[in-house]
Each structure stands twice: as structure tokens, then as C-alpha cells.
Design a protein around this motif. Structure first.
Motif, PDB file in Angstrom:
ATOM      1  N   LEU A 144     -30.551  50.358  29.146  1.00  0.00           N
ATOM      2  CA  LEU A 144     -31.430  50.263  27.974  1.00  0.00           C
ATOM      3  C   LEU A 144     -31.985  48.847  27.836  1.00  0.00           C
ATOM      4  O   LEU A 144     -33.146  48.663  27.458  1.00  0.00           O
ATOM      5  N   ALA A 145     -31.157  47.847  28.160  1.00  0.00           N
ATOM      6  CA  ALA A 145     -31.632  46.458  28.122  1.00  0.00           C
ATOM      7  C   ALA A 145     -32.741  46.238  29.149  1.00  0.00           C
ATOM      8  O   ALA A 145     -33.735  45.563  28.863  1.00  0.00           O
ATOM      9  N   VAL A 146     -32.583  46.818  30.330  1.00  0.00           N
ATOM     10  CA  VAL A 146     -33.628  46.710  31.351  1.00  0.00           C
ATOM     11  C   VAL A 146     -34.919  47.347  30.842  1.00  0.00           C
ATOM     12  O   VAL A 146     -36.003  46.757  30.940  1.00  0.00           O
ATOM     13  N   LEU A 147     -34.802  48.533  30.284  1.00  0.00           N
ATOM     14  CA  LEU A 147     -35.974  49.217  29.736  1.00  0.00           C
ATOM     15  C   LEU A 147     -36.635  48.380  28.642  1.00  0.00           C
ATOM     16  O   LEU A 147     -37.863  48.218  28.607  1.00  0.00           O
ATOM     17  N   LEU A 148     -35.833  47.825  27.757  1.00  0.00           N
ATOM     18  CA  LEU A 148     -36.352  46.978  26.688  1.00  0.00           C
ATOM     19  C   LEU A 148     -37.086  45.764  27.248  1.00  0.00           C
ATOM     20  O   LEU A 148     -38.157  45.386  26.745  1.00  0.00           O
ATOM     21  N   LEU A 149     -36.547  45.157  28.295  1.00  0.00           N
ATOM     22  CA  LEU A 149     -37.204  43.997  28.899  1.00  0.00           C
ATOM     23  C   LEU A 149     -38.553  44.374  29.512  1.00  0.00           C
ATOM     24  O   LEU A 149     -39.530  43.632  29.386  1.00  0.00           O
ATOM     25  N   PHE A 150     -38.622  45.541  30.168  1.00  0.00           N
ATOM     26  CA  PHE A 150     -39.907  45.988  30.711  1.00  0.00           C
ATOM     27  C   PHE A 150     -40.913  46.253  29.596  1.00  0.00           C
ATOM     28  O   PHE A 150     -42.088  45.893  29.707  1.00  0.00           O
ATOM     29  N   VAL A 151     -40.459  46.864  28.505  1.00  0.00           N
ATOM     30  CA  VAL A 151     -41.340  47.122  27.366  1.00  0.00           C
ATOM     31  C   VAL A 151     -41.811  45.796  26.760  1.00  0.00           C
ATOM     32  O   VAL A 151     -43.004  45.615  26.468  1.00  0.00           O
ATOM     33  N   LEU A 152     -40.895  44.868  26.575  1.00  0.00           N
ATOM     34  CA  LEU A 152     -41.243  43.560  26.015  1.00  0.00           C
ATOM     35  C   LEU A 152     -42.226  42.822  26.920  1.00  0.00           C
ATOM     36  O   LEU A 152     -43.152  42.156  26.428  1.00  0.00           O
ATOM     37  N   SER A 153     -42.051  42.958  28.220  1.00  0.00           N
ATOM     38  CA  SER A 153     -42.997  42.364  29.163  1.00  0.00           C
ATOM     39  C   SER A 153     -44.395  42.940  28.939  1.00  0.00           C
ATOM     40  O   SER A 153     -45.390  42.193  28.925  1.00  0.00           O
ATOM     41  N   GLY A 154     -44.467  44.249  28.736  1.00  0.00           N
ATOM     42  CA  GLY A 154     -45.755  44.879  28.450  1.00  0.00           C
ATOM     43  C   GLY A 154     -46.356  44.411  27.143  1.00  0.00           C
ATOM     44  O   GLY A 154     -47.573  44.208  27.041  1.00  0.00           O
ATOM     45  N   VAL A 155     -45.509  44.216  26.139  1.00  0.00           N
ATOM     46  CA  VAL A 155     -45.977  43.712  24.845  1.00  0.00           C
ATOM     47  C   VAL A 155     -46.570  42.318  25.011  1.00  0.00           C
ATOM     48  O   VAL A 155     -47.647  42.018  24.480  1.00  0.00           O
ATOM     49  N   PHE A 156     -45.878  41.464  25.772  1.00  0.00           N
ATOM     50  CA  PHE A 156     -46.384  40.102  25.988  1.00  0.00           C
ATOM     51  C   PHE A 156     -47.696  40.132  26.771  1.00  0.00           C
ATOM     52  O   PHE A 156     -48.626  39.380  26.460  1.00  0.00           O
ATOM     53  N   ALA A 157     -47.791  41.004  27.780  1.00  0.00           N
ATOM     54  CA  ALA A 157     -49.023  41.096  28.565  1.00  0.00           C
ATOM     55  C   ALA A 157     -50.181  41.570  27.683  1.00  0.00           C
ATOM     56  O   ALA A 157     -51.282  41.021  27.747  1.00  0.00           O
ATOM     57  N   ARG A 158     -49.912  42.560  26.854  1.00  0.00           N
ATOM     58  CA  ARG A 158     -50.954  43.084  25.943  1.00  0.00           C
ATOM     59  C   ARG A 158     -51.345  42.019  24.922  1.00  0.00           C
ATOM     60  O   ARG A 158     -52.530  41.859  24.604  1.00  0.00           O
ATOM     61  N   GLY A 159     -50.365  41.296  24.390  1.00  0.00           N
ATOM     62  CA  GLY A 159     -50.657  40.218  23.443  1.00  0.00           C
ATOM     63  C   GLY A 159     -51.508  39.131  24.068  1.00  0.00           C
ATOM     64  O   GLY A 159     -52.458  38.630  23.445  1.00  0.00           O
ATOM     65  N   ALA A 160     -51.224  38.786  25.307  1.00  0.00           N
ATOM     66  CA  ALA A 160     -52.023  37.767  26.006  1.00  0.00           C
ATOM     67  C   ALA A 160     -53.440  38.268  26.248  1.00  0.00           C
ATOM     68  O   ALA A 160     -54.411  37.520  26.084  1.00  0.00           O
ATOM     69  N   GLN A 161     -53.554  39.552  26.600  1.00  0.00           N
ATOM     70  CA  GLN A 161     -54.878  40.136  26.830  1.00  0.00           C
ATOM     71  C   GLN A 161     -55.685  40.179  25.531  1.00  0.00           C
ATOM     72  O   GLN A 161     -56.864  39.839  25.515  1.00  0.00           O
ATOM     73  N   MET A 162     -55.050  40.578  24.427  1.00  0.00           N
ATOM     74  CA  MET A 162     -55.741  40.634  23.142  1.00  0.00           C
ATOM     75  C   MET A 162     -56.193  39.243  22.712  1.00  0.00           C
ATOM     76  O   MET A 162     -57.303  39.073  22.184  1.00  0.00           O
ATOM     77  N   ARG A 163     -55.342  38.255  22.933  1.00  0.00           N
ATOM     78  CA  ARG A 163     -55.706  36.894  22.570  1.00  0.00           C
ATOM     79  C   ARG A 163     -56.887  36.398  23.398  1.00  0.00           C
ATOM     80  O   ARG A 163     -57.797  35.769  22.883  1.00  0.00           O
ATOM     81  N   ALA A 164     -56.880  36.708  24.689  1.00  0.00           N
ATOM     82  CA  ALA A 164     -57.986  36.305  25.552  1.00  0.00           C
ATOM     83  C   ALA A 164     -59.279  36.992  25.114  1.00  0.00           C
ATOM     84  O   ALA A 164     -60.355  36.370  25.097  1.00  0.00           O
ATOM     85  N   ASP A 165     -59.186  38.274  24.760  1.00  0.00           N
ATOM     86  CA  ASP A 165     -60.360  39.008  24.259  1.00  0.00           C
ATOM     87  C   ASP A 165     -60.880  38.388  22.979  1.00  0.00           C
ATOM     88  O   ASP A 165     -62.090  38.233  22.787  1.00  0.00           O
ATOM     89  N   LEU A 166     -59.963  38.024  22.077  1.00  0.00           N
ATOM     90  CA  LEU A 166     -60.351  37.438  20.794  1.00  0.00           C
ATOM     91  C   LEU A 166     -61.012  36.079  21.012  1.00  0.00           C
ATOM     92  O   LEU A 166     -62.028  35.766  20.367  1.00  0.00           O
ATOM     93  N   GLU A 167     -60.459  35.270  21.910  1.00  0.00           N
ATOM     94  CA  GLU A 167     -61.057  33.951  22.192  1.00  0.00           C
ATOM     95  C   GLU A 167     -62.436  34.105  22.808  1.00  0.00           C
ATOM     96  O   GLU A 167     -63.302  33.252  22.619  1.00  0.00           O
ATOM     97  N   GLY A 168     -62.641  35.195  23.566  1.00  0.00           N
ATOM     98  CA  GLY A 168     -63.940  35.429  24.176  1.00  0.00           C
ATOM     99  C   GLY A 168     -65.016  35.841  23.177  1.00  0.00           C
ATOM    100  O   GLY A 168     -66.201  35.643  23.419  1.00  0.00           O
ATOM    101  N   THR A 169     -64.611  36.397  22.036  1.00  0.00           N
ATOM    102  CA  THR A 169     -65.585  36.852  21.029  1.00  0.00           C
ATOM    103  C   THR A 169     -65.907  35.763  20.025  1.00  0.00           C
ATOM    104  O   THR A 169     -66.852  35.881  19.268  1.00  0.00           O
ATOM    105  N   VAL A 170     -65.121  34.715  19.994  1.00  0.00           N
ATOM    106  CA  VAL A 170     -65.325  33.670  18.988  1.00  0.00           C
ATOM    107  C   VAL A 170     -66.316  32.658  19.470  1.00  0.00           C
ATOM    108  O   VAL A 170     -66.531  32.329  20.528  1.00  0.00           O
TER     109      VAL A 170
END
Length: 170
Positions: A144-170
Motif C-alpha cells: 500500500l505504501a508503494v501504491l501511495l508513493l506512485f499516486v503521490l508521484s502522479g500528484v506531483f507531476a500533475r501539480g507541476a504540469q498545472m503550474r507550468a500551464d498557469l505560468e504560460g497563461t499569465v
């Protein structure tokens, strides 16, 4: 950031650095045990203080194999601690949602999975050389910890992508 999380963050870096040192000492100690085992007459019964070899003839080889896997595990833990230290450093500077942290979390997840696989191999070795037919109970928590780490990795990747998208629109 709450006061408690700020205090935890302040403690994280020195604690992780201490764990790196302790892990290195552990690796050196068990590697020393491995080397020492080849020079001891009567390995493993003499250092253990009782004769296991008559009851379990393969125990000496099994113990050496487990020690080798312990050294490998310490190397894996070292890489996990280094990745974690890098993540903590990005949090300290206020920029945790970056693709590098997503990659680090992904790498940590794979390494935690490999540690769990090592644990299963060690349990298998013990079952073969010491307690035939008796296998250690399976635990879901590490998986379950491994699964959580993979999910958290996806959350961080999505957060970085959203931030990059937001910086591109400003």
C-alpha cells in the motif's frame, strides 16, 4: 504551512542526514560480518553460541545470502534517503511541485518495492534453510505504501504540469 509542519520540515533534513550515516554504518557492519564469516572456524554455530548446522545444514550459506541481501538493501535505502533529502530541500525553498520531485517519488516507489521483494526473498531463504515449509506472513502495508508513493508521484507531476500551464497563461 502550520507551525507543526514547519517544525517537522526543520527536523527532516538533519534526521535524514543522520539516517544516511546510520545506514552507511549498518552496511559496513554487515559487510564486515560477511567478510568475517569466511575466516571463522565453525561458522555460524561458533558466533551464535549454539549448533544450528546439524539440524539445518544449509544455514551457514543461507545466513551469508541474507547478509549479502542486507548490504543490497542498505544500498537501496541510501538512494531512497538521498532522493528524500532532495525533495525536502525543494520544500524548504518553497518549490516542491516540480517534475524532478515527481521523478524522485517514482524512484522511491520502485526502490521501496524492491526492498519489499528483498524481504520476501529473505523470508524464502529462511524458509528453505531454517524452517522448511514455514513461510513468513504476507503484509499488505508495504505494498500500500508503494501504491501511495506512485499516486503521490502522479500528484506531483500533475501539480507541476498545472503550474507550468498557469505560468504560460499569465
Amino acid at each position: 504551512m502550520t507551525r507543526t509542519s514547519a517544525q517537522a520540515l526543520a527536523l527532516a533534513r538533519p534526521v535524514i542526514r543522520l539516517l544516511v550515516v546510520l545506514n552507511a554504518l549498518y552496511a559496513l557492519a554487515i559487510f564486515g560480518l560477511l567478510v568475517w564469516s569466511f575466516f571463522i572456524d565453525g561458522w555460524p554455530q561458533r558466533p551464535l553460541g549454539f549448533d544450528m548446522v546439524n539440524a539445518h545444514p544449509l544455514v551457514g550459506h543461507g545466513l551469508r545470502a541474507i547478509v549479502i541481501l542486507g548490504v543490497a538493501g542498505a544500498a537501496i535505502v541510501h538512494t531512497i534517503l538521498r532522493q528524500l533529502l532532495a525533495i525536502v530541500d525543494t520544500v524548504r525553498v518553497g518549490d516542491p511541485f516540480i517534475l524532478d520531485n515527481a521523478r524522485r517519488l517514482d524512484a522511491i516507489a520502485w526502490r521501496v518495492m524492491s526492498l519489499e521483494l528483498l524481504r520476501l526473498v529473505i523470508a524464502g531463504i529462511a524458509a528453505v534453510v531454517w524452517k522448511p515449509g514455514q513461510i513468513e506472513a504476507f503484509s499488505f502495508a508495504p505494498w500500500l505504501a508503494v501504491l501511495l508513493l506512485f499516486v503521490l508521484s502522479g500528484v506531483f507531476a500533475r501539480g507541476a504540469q498545472m503550474r507550468a500551464d498557469l505560468e504560460g497563461t499569465v
